[in-house]
Design a protein around this motif. Structure first.
Motif, mmCIF file in Angstrom:
data_model
loop_
_atom_site.group_PDB
_atom_site.id
_atom_site.type_symbol
_atom_site.label_atom_id
_atom_site.label_comp_id
_atom_site.label_asym_id
_atom_site.label_seq_id
_atom_site.Cartn_x
_atom_site.Cartn_y
_atom_site.Cartn_z
ATOM 1 N N ILE A 148 80.723 94.555 56.503
ATOM 2 C CA ILE A 148 81.452 95.004 55.451
ATOM 3 C C ILE A 148 81.106 96.385 55.292
ATOM 4 N N VAL A 149 82.222 97.364 55.514
ATOM 5 C CA VAL A 149 82.010 98.703 55.506
ATOM 6 C C VAL A 149 82.364 99.564 54.517
ATOM 7 N N VAL A 150 81.519 100.372 53.898
ATOM 8 C CA VAL A 150 81.760 100.722 52.521
ATOM 9 C C VAL A 150 82.210 102.376 52.678
ATOM 10 N N GLY A 151 83.273 102.559 52.551
ATOM 11 C CA GLY A 151 83.696 104.054 52.437
ATOM 12 C C GLY A 151 83.205 104.687 51.121
ATOM 13 N N SER A 152 83.477 106.222 51.254
ATOM 14 C CA SER A 152 82.852 106.805 50.134
ATOM 15 C C SER A 152 83.621 106.701 48.655
ATOM 16 N N ALA A 153 84.789 106.200 48.780
ATOM 17 C CA ALA A 153 85.602 105.926 47.607
ATOM 18 C C ALA A 153 85.666 104.345 47.215
ATOM 19 N N VAL A 175 76.258 94.738 55.065
ATOM 20 C CA VAL A 175 77.052 95.713 54.223
ATOM 21 C C VAL A 175 76.463 96.885 54.736
ATOM 22 N N VAL A 176 77.335 97.927 55.164
ATOM 23 C CA VAL A 176 76.814 98.988 55.724
ATOM 24 C C VAL A 176 77.627 100.268 55.093
ATOM 25 N N ARG A 177 76.885 101.369 55.454
ATOM 26 C CA ARG A 177 77.666 102.701 54.914
ATOM 27 C C ARG A 177 78.609 103.206 56.055
ATOM 28 N N SER A 179 79.719 105.045 58.777
ATOM 29 C CA SER A 179 78.906 105.847 59.642
ATOM 30 C C SER A 179 79.366 105.490 61.083
ATOM 31 N N PRO A 180 79.485 106.619 61.936
ATOM 32 C CA PRO A 180 80.013 106.555 63.206
ATOM 33 C C PRO A 180 79.541 105.135 63.930
ATOM 34 N N GLY A 181 80.324 103.977 64.371
ATOM 35 C CA GLY A 181 80.056 103.052 64.883
ATOM 36 C C GLY A 181 79.551 101.812 64.058
ATOM 37 N N PHE A 182 79.259 102.384 62.590
ATOM 38 C CA PHE A 182 78.711 101.522 61.679
ATOM 39 C C PHE A 182 77.317 101.115 62.086
ATOM 40 N N ALA A 183 77.038 99.826 62.265
ATOM 41 C CA ALA A 183 75.694 99.254 62.573
ATOM 42 C C ALA A 183 75.908 98.457 63.861
ATOM 43 N N SER A 184 76.722 97.493 63.740
ATOM 44 C CA SER A 184 76.837 96.643 65.138
ATOM 45 C C SER A 184 77.576 97.428 66.427
ATOM 46 N N SER A 185 78.528 98.321 66.163
ATOM 47 C CA SER A 185 79.350 98.832 67.428
ATOM 48 C C SER A 185 78.376 99.798 67.854
ATOM 49 N N ARG A 186 77.709 100.709 67.221
ATOM 50 C CA ARG A 186 76.906 101.578 67.671
ATOM 51 C C ARG A 186 75.557 101.105 68.285
ATOM 52 N N LEU A 187 74.909 100.065 67.943
ATOM 53 C CA LEU A 187 74.118 99.392 68.567
ATOM 54 C C LEU A 187 74.265 98.577 69.658
#
Length: 279
Positions: A148-153, A175-177, A179-187
Motif C-alpha cells: 500500500i503506497v501512500v501519496g502526499s495527499a 504500508v510504505v511512503r 518514494s522511488p520504487g517504494f520498498a519492494s521494487s527498489r530492493l
C-alpha cells in the motif's frame, strides 16, 4: 462489495481473480472487444484452476455471475474500489485514472504501479485524497503481499480501508511512503540488476547465480528466474524510472536492453534468462 479493475491483462486478471474469490462482485473494463474477450478468457481459466485446486468455496456459477467484463467505464459507477492495472507507462496510467475518476466519483481509486510516484499520478486528479497505490505481485493468486503506497495527499482513512481490503482477499499488506520504487521494487530491482551484470560479466551461469540466493540466503526463487516471471520489459521500465530518480545504481544493464529488444521477455514470451513453455 463491488470492485472495478481497469485493464484485464495478466495483472488485472489476477487482481480480479483475488477479489472474486473473496466474495466480491468484480467489473473489468478493457479498451476494445478483442482485449475484452481475452481478459474474460484469462479470468475464467484462472477461476477454473482455483475450483480444481479447491481453493475457493464459491461455485463456478457463482463466480461467473459475480464477474462482468466490458468496454464501458460506466460499469464502475457503484464500485467502492477501482484499481488501475494498465502497463507501466505514466501517460497511459494518467489517462486511465482520469477515466476511472469520472466514472466512479465516490470510489477509492488505486494504481497498481510498481515504480511510478503516487503523488505525481495524483496531481491531476480531482480527489487525490481518495487515491493511493496498491502494488500487487505477479502471479497475483499465488503471491502473499500487497504494498500500500501512500501519496502526499492520501487520506488516513483511505489507507485503513485499503488495509482491510487487502486482508479480506487473504494477503498481507505493508504500508510504505511514496518514494522511488517504494520498498519492494527498489530492493528487488537492485538485486536483479546486479545479477544481470554478473551474468553478462561471466561470473556464473544464470542457474548458479540463482542457486546462490536460493540456497545461500534462502530466497524462494533467484533474481534472474524472478525477473523472467515479472517480465524483462517490466523490469526495464522500472529500472529506467529509478535510474531517472535515484541515479547510476539503477542504470539498466546493456544485456537487459538487448534481451527486451530481441523480444525475450521471460516466461510470457517463452524465453528470457531461461526457456519457458509459453502460456
Amino acid at each position: 462489495m463491488k470492485v472495478g479493475v481497469l485493464g484485464g491483462g495478466r495483472m488485472g486478471a489476477g487482481i480480479a481473480h483475488a477479489f472474486l474469490l473473496a466474495g466480491c462482485d468484480v467489473a473489468v473494463v478493457e479498451r476494445d472487444e478483442k482485449t475484452m474477450d481475452a481478459a474474460a478468457h484469462r479470468i475464467r481459466e484462472s477461476i477454473a484452476r482455483s475450483i480444481e485446486r479447491g481453493t475457493t468455496g464459491r461455485s463456478a456459477d457463482e463466480l461467473a455471475d459475480a464477474l462482468r467484463v466490458g468496454e464501458d467505464p460506466a460499469a464502475f459507477a457503484e464500485c467502492k474500489l477501482v484499481i488501475e492495472a494498465v502497463p507501466e507507462d505514466r501517460a497511459m496510467k494518467a489517462a486511465a485514472l482520469s477515466r476511472i475518476e469520472r466514472a466512479a466519483p465516490d470510489a477509492v481509486v488505486a494504481s497498481n504501479t510498481s515504480s511510478i510516484s503516487i503523488t505525481d499520478l495524483a496531481a491531476p486528479l480531482e480527489r487525490p485524497a481518495r487515491f493511493l497505490g496498491l502494488h500487487f505481485f505477479n502471479p497475483v493468486p499465488a503471491s502473499a503481499l500487497v504494498e500500500i503506497v501512500v501519496g502526499s495527499a492520501t487520506a488516513a482513512d483511505v489507507v485503513e480501508r485499503a488495509r482491510g481490503w487487502v486482508e479480506m482477499i487473504g494477503k498481507t499488506p505493508i504500508v510504505v511512503r511514496d518514494s522511488p520504487g517504494f520498498a519492494s521494487s527498489r530492493l528487488g530491482l537492485a538485486l536483479a540488476l546486479e545479477a544481470i551484470r554478473m551474468l553478462d560479466a561471466g561470473v556464473a551461469s544464470a542457474e548458479d547465480i540463482d542457486r546462490a540466493m536460493e540456497l545461500g540466503y534462502r530466497h524462494p526463487m533467484g533474481p534472474l528466474r524472478t525477473t523472467d516471471i515479472v517480465g524483462l520489459d517490466v523490469r526495464l521500465g522500472i529500472a529506467e524510472e529509478l535510474y531517472a530518480t535515484l541515479g547510476e545504481n539503477f542504470a539498466p544493464p546493456a544485456l537487459l536492453r538487448q534481451l527486451v529488444a530481441e523480444g525475450r521477455l521471460g516466461r510470457k514470451s517463452g524465453e528470457g534468462f531461461y526457456k519457458w513453455e509459453t502460456p
